[in-house]
Design a protein around this motif. Structure first.
Motif, mmCIF file in Angstrom:
data_model
loop_
_atom_site.group_PDB
_atom_site.id
_atom_site.type_symbol
_atom_site.label_atom_id
_atom_site.label_comp_id
_atom_site.label_asym_id
_atom_site.label_seq_id
_atom_site.Cartn_x
_atom_site.Cartn_y
_atom_site.Cartn_z
ATOM 1 N N THR A 54 -22.370 -58.585 23.246
ATOM 2 C CA THR A 54 -20.765 -58.654 22.789
ATOM 3 C C THR A 54 -19.591 -58.597 23.448
ATOM 4 O OG1 THR A 54 -21.861 -56.883 21.244
ATOM 5 C CG2 THR A 54 -19.754 -57.336 20.813
ATOM 6 N N THR A 55 -18.540 -59.722 23.931
ATOM 7 C CA THR A 55 -17.741 -59.755 24.618
ATOM 8 C C THR A 55 -16.743 -58.784 23.898
ATOM 9 O OG1 THR A 55 -17.007 -61.384 24.704
ATOM 10 C CG2 THR A 55 -18.806 -61.695 25.883
ATOM 11 N N THR A 56 -15.116 -58.601 24.535
ATOM 12 C CA THR A 56 -14.674 -58.267 24.221
ATOM 13 C C THR A 56 -14.188 -59.130 22.683
ATOM 14 O OG1 THR A 56 -13.801 -57.456 25.829
ATOM 15 C CG2 THR A 56 -12.042 -57.900 24.206
ATOM 16 N N HIS A 57 -13.765 -60.508 23.240
ATOM 17 C CA HIS A 57 -13.542 -61.321 21.800
ATOM 18 C C HIS A 57 -14.120 -61.810 20.861
ATOM 19 C CE1 HIS A 57 -10.673 -63.031 24.824
ATOM 20 N NE2 HIS A 57 -10.976 -62.273 25.702
ATOM 21 N N THR A 58 -15.944 -61.620 21.061
ATOM 22 C CA THR A 58 -16.534 -60.946 19.517
ATOM 23 C C THR A 58 -16.955 -60.148 18.684
ATOM 24 O OG1 THR A 58 -18.719 -61.411 21.783
ATOM 25 C CG2 THR A 58 -17.774 -63.744 20.867
ATOM 26 N N VAL A 59 -16.304 -59.404 19.054
ATOM 27 C CA VAL A 59 -16.591 -57.962 18.832
ATOM 28 C C VAL A 59 -16.357 -57.602 17.224
ATOM 29 C CG1 VAL A 59 -15.925 -55.165 18.075
ATOM 30 C CG2 VAL A 59 -16.036 -55.796 20.562
#
Length: 306
Positions: free
Chosen positions: A43-48
């Motif tokens: 997970t990244t900030t843009h894929t949560v």
């Protein structure tokens, strides 16, 4: 994480066979401990939001098919109550997942364990009953441990991720209190209750995914995943959700709820072990003291609350 109201237990297993029920429950605690590291890895900030949609979309159809007959038996009041719990559950997962992106898996697993302290404190406040001196002491030890845990680089303000995980612990406390106070759901079938809650949470995630600026879409995220990331997603969906739920349903009929709770309470220990052993996270002397205080304080608090 489990959000299921456990069914009434059957007679406790004989001592010689108790370990047969203990081992699967302990394995649930292990996979839950590893879930923070797994979520952080995919997970990244843009894929949560996209990851949350994918995670629960994989397991929800299985739960619906297995429990379809019992789902149809839910009353309108039970559906409303479970739906409300699903909204809170969605908030918990959002806070946890955004939080773990911005902090270590070790911090996440240990800070979330404060739920075991927050819940009895909140329940005492609602009932206007003073907690025992022992429990208040345990709460102070746990909070001191979290402060030390998040200060590995010196005494600074807790990071964003730490605060989000703390918010998730508070949201978990709210979820537990609501389950105890919404009368309609107290007699509901646990499988049906879980299915409706997860359905409500997925609906929240799906709606958020449609908003501008919410990050990558679930489809874009799924296509971009490599084999390692898909393995992490399957781990979260199958082991941390489906497997964990069914083990709890199975174990609580063969042992006592207190024994299950005690074993699941080792989750923070496994989260710290995974972060240190697999991810190479380093806590320093101050952080290690914090770990000891959190684990000791929550164990003391559990006994004091009992």
């Amino acid at each position: 994480m489990s959000t299921v109201a456990a069914p009434a237990p059957a007679p406790v297993a004989a001592p010689g066979r108790a370990w047969l029920a203990d081992l699967p429950v302990l394995l649930v605690a292990v996979v839950w401990g590893g879930s923070y590291l797994a979520a952080k890895g995919i997970t990244t900030t843009h894929t949560v939001i996209a990851v949350l949609v994918l995670r629960f979309a994989l397991v929800l159809p299985v739960l619906v098919v297995v429990g379809l007959r019992r789902l149809r038996a839910l009353s309108a009041a039970q559906l409303r109550g479970a739906g409300l719990l699903g909204l809170v559950l969605g908030g918990i997962f959002l806070l946890e997942t955004y939080g773990v992106v911005h902090t270590s898996a070790t911090n996440a697993g240990l800070i979330i364990s404060l739920t075991m302290i927050f819940t009895p404190l909140a329940e005492a406040a609602v009932r206007r009953v003073r907690p025992s001196t022992g429990f208040l002491g345990a709460a102070a030890v746990s909070v001191a441990g979290v402060v030390l845990l998040t200060q590995g680089a010196g005494f600074t303000a807790p990071g964003l991720g730490d605060l989000l995980i703390l918010g998730a612990a508070l949201a978990r406390t709210l979820h537990v209190l609501l389950m105890a106070r919404i009368k309609a759901v107290q007699d509901a079938d646990p499988l049906s209750l879980t299915t409706v809650q997860l359905g409500g949470a997925v609906a929240v995630f799906a709606l958020l995914a449609l908003l501008p600026g919410s990050g990558a879409s679930p489809w874009e995220t799924a296509v971009a995943f490599d084999s390692r990331q898909w393995a992490g997603l399957v781990f979260l969906a199958v082991l941390c959700t489906l497997f964990a739920f069914f083990v709890q349903m199975w174990a609580v009929r063969r042992t006592s709820p207190s024994r299950v709770s005690l074993l699941l309470g080792t989750e923070p220990l496994w989260a710290a072990a995974a972060g240190i052993a697999i991810a190479g996270e380093r806590l320093g002397a101050v952080g290690l003291v914090g770990v000891a205080l959190v684990l000791g304080g929550t164990a003391w608090g559990r006994r004091a609350a009992a």
